[in-house]
Scaffold this motif. Sequence first.
Motif, PDB file in Angstrom:
ATOM      1  N   PHE A  89       0.834  -1.209   0.000  1.00  0.00           N
ATOM      2  CA  PHE A  89       0.000   0.000   0.000  1.00  0.00           C
ATOM      3  C   PHE A  89       0.865   1.252   0.000  1.00  0.00           C
ATOM      4  O   PHE A  89       0.632   2.191  -0.776  1.00  0.00           O
ATOM      5  CB  PHE A  89      -0.922   0.010   1.223  1.00  0.00           C
ATOM      6  CG  PHE A  89      -2.273  -0.583   0.968  1.00  0.00           C
ATOM      7  CD1 PHE A  89      -3.243   0.120   0.266  1.00  0.00           C
ATOM      8  CD2 PHE A  89      -2.589  -1.846   1.441  1.00  0.00           C
ATOM      9  CE1 PHE A  89      -4.495  -0.423   0.036  1.00  0.00           C
ATOM     10  CE2 PHE A  89      -3.838  -2.403   1.216  1.00  0.00           C
ATOM     11  CZ  PHE A  89      -4.799  -1.692   0.517  1.00  0.00           C
ATOM     12  N   TYR A  90       1.860   1.285   0.866  1.00  0.00           N
ATOM     13  CA  TYR A  90       2.740   2.452   0.935  1.00  0.00           C
ATOM     14  C   TYR A  90       3.521   2.632  -0.368  1.00  0.00           C
ATOM     15  O   TYR A  90       3.647   3.745  -0.886  1.00  0.00           O
ATOM     16  CB  TYR A  90       3.720   2.307   2.096  1.00  0.00           C
ATOM     17  CG  TYR A  90       3.128   2.569   3.456  1.00  0.00           C
ATOM     18  CD1 TYR A  90       2.335   3.691   3.698  1.00  0.00           C
ATOM     19  CD2 TYR A  90       3.365   1.704   4.520  1.00  0.00           C
ATOM     20  CE1 TYR A  90       1.794   3.938   4.950  1.00  0.00           C
ATOM     21  CE2 TYR A  90       2.824   1.937   5.779  1.00  0.00           C
ATOM     22  CZ  TYR A  90       2.049   3.062   5.990  1.00  0.00           C
ATOM     23  OH  TYR A  90       1.516   3.303   7.225  1.00  0.00           O
ATOM     24  N   ALA A  91       4.069   1.536  -0.879  1.00  0.00           N
ATOM     25  CA  ALA A  91       4.893   1.620  -2.082  1.00  0.00           C
ATOM     26  C   ALA A  91       4.092   2.133  -3.280  1.00  0.00           C
ATOM     27  O   ALA A  91       4.566   2.982  -4.048  1.00  0.00           O
ATOM     28  CB  ALA A  91       5.488   0.249  -2.403  1.00  0.00           C
ATOM     29  N   ILE A  92       2.873   1.637  -3.426  1.00  0.00           N
ATOM     30  CA  ILE A  92       2.058   2.001  -4.584  1.00  0.00           C
ATOM     31  C   ILE A  92       1.479   3.398  -4.448  1.00  0.00           C
ATOM     32  O   ILE A  92       1.572   4.220  -5.371  1.00  0.00           O
ATOM     33  CB  ILE A  92       0.934   0.969  -4.786  1.00  0.00           C
ATOM     34  CG1 ILE A  92       1.533  -0.372  -5.217  1.00  0.00           C
ATOM     35  CG2 ILE A  92      -0.080   1.466  -5.824  1.00  0.00           C
ATOM     36  CD1 ILE A  92       0.542  -1.517  -5.206  1.00  0.00           C
ATOM     37  N   TYR A  93       0.901   3.700  -3.294  1.00  0.00           N
ATOM     38  CA  TYR A  93       0.169   4.966  -3.176  1.00  0.00           C
ATOM     39  C   TYR A  93       1.008   6.144  -2.694  1.00  0.00           C
ATOM     40  O   TYR A  93       0.554   7.286  -2.726  1.00  0.00           O
ATOM     41  CB  TYR A  93      -1.059   4.764  -2.287  1.00  0.00           C
ATOM     42  CG  TYR A  93      -2.107   3.953  -2.994  1.00  0.00           C
ATOM     43  CD1 TYR A  93      -2.787   4.475  -4.088  1.00  0.00           C
ATOM     44  CD2 TYR A  93      -2.386   2.645  -2.615  1.00  0.00           C
ATOM     45  CE1 TYR A  93      -3.720   3.720  -4.775  1.00  0.00           C
ATOM     46  CE2 TYR A  93      -3.325   1.883  -3.298  1.00  0.00           C
ATOM     47  CZ  TYR A  93      -3.991   2.435  -4.379  1.00  0.00           C
ATOM     48  OH  TYR A  93      -4.918   1.688  -5.057  1.00  0.00           O
TER      49      TYR A  93
END
Length: 205
Positions: A89-93
């Motif tokens: 989630f952190y990496a993508i968003y």
Amino acid sequence: MTLRPSLPSLLITLAAALIAMYLAASHVLKAEAAVAAAVFALVIVVAAIRTNAPVWRRPPSAAGPTPRDALLVTTKLMMLAYLWCAIAFYAIYLGTNTRWQHGWEYGTGMLLISGAYGYYLSRLSDPADHLSSPNAIERMVRFSAYLAFLIGAGLVWLVGSGKLATLKGDWAANQLFLAGGFAVICLSAIIVKTNSALTERHAAN
């Protein structure tokens, strides 16, 4: 029961799946991102089956791990599953042009859940802790069963609502919800199955 022999290869594969999903999301390659998420779920579930299956096949008269031992192993995979989803989630968003206003919120939620499982594992690893008692273990097993049904209902809604085909920025989140939810359901079912097998075996002996 132990994850140690397969842990390095497990972590490497999970890291590769995470990088693959990040790169796919960076270029809005939805099919490729879905494959990466599916690989994550499959690897986690296969690791759980490989560590628990020997218990299922062991004869009733044979000695083996305790319910606490088994719960420790599979709960570690549960913690790892939530952690993988949080990082994704952190990496993508936060690290790509794919945008969804709730991405970091769900990432934080997954991270907190992973941390909660980590804390529980630290308590469960102490045989003298009250969370290691048979009654406490049974409560955790029941919680796992309830969790599987709850997440299953959520996934049915997710698929039925058509959100997996959305054109909005939450397409990656929905893939993570589906893959992560599937992994948690399978891990919960494995926890219940293994505990049932060990409980019956210890009662017979």
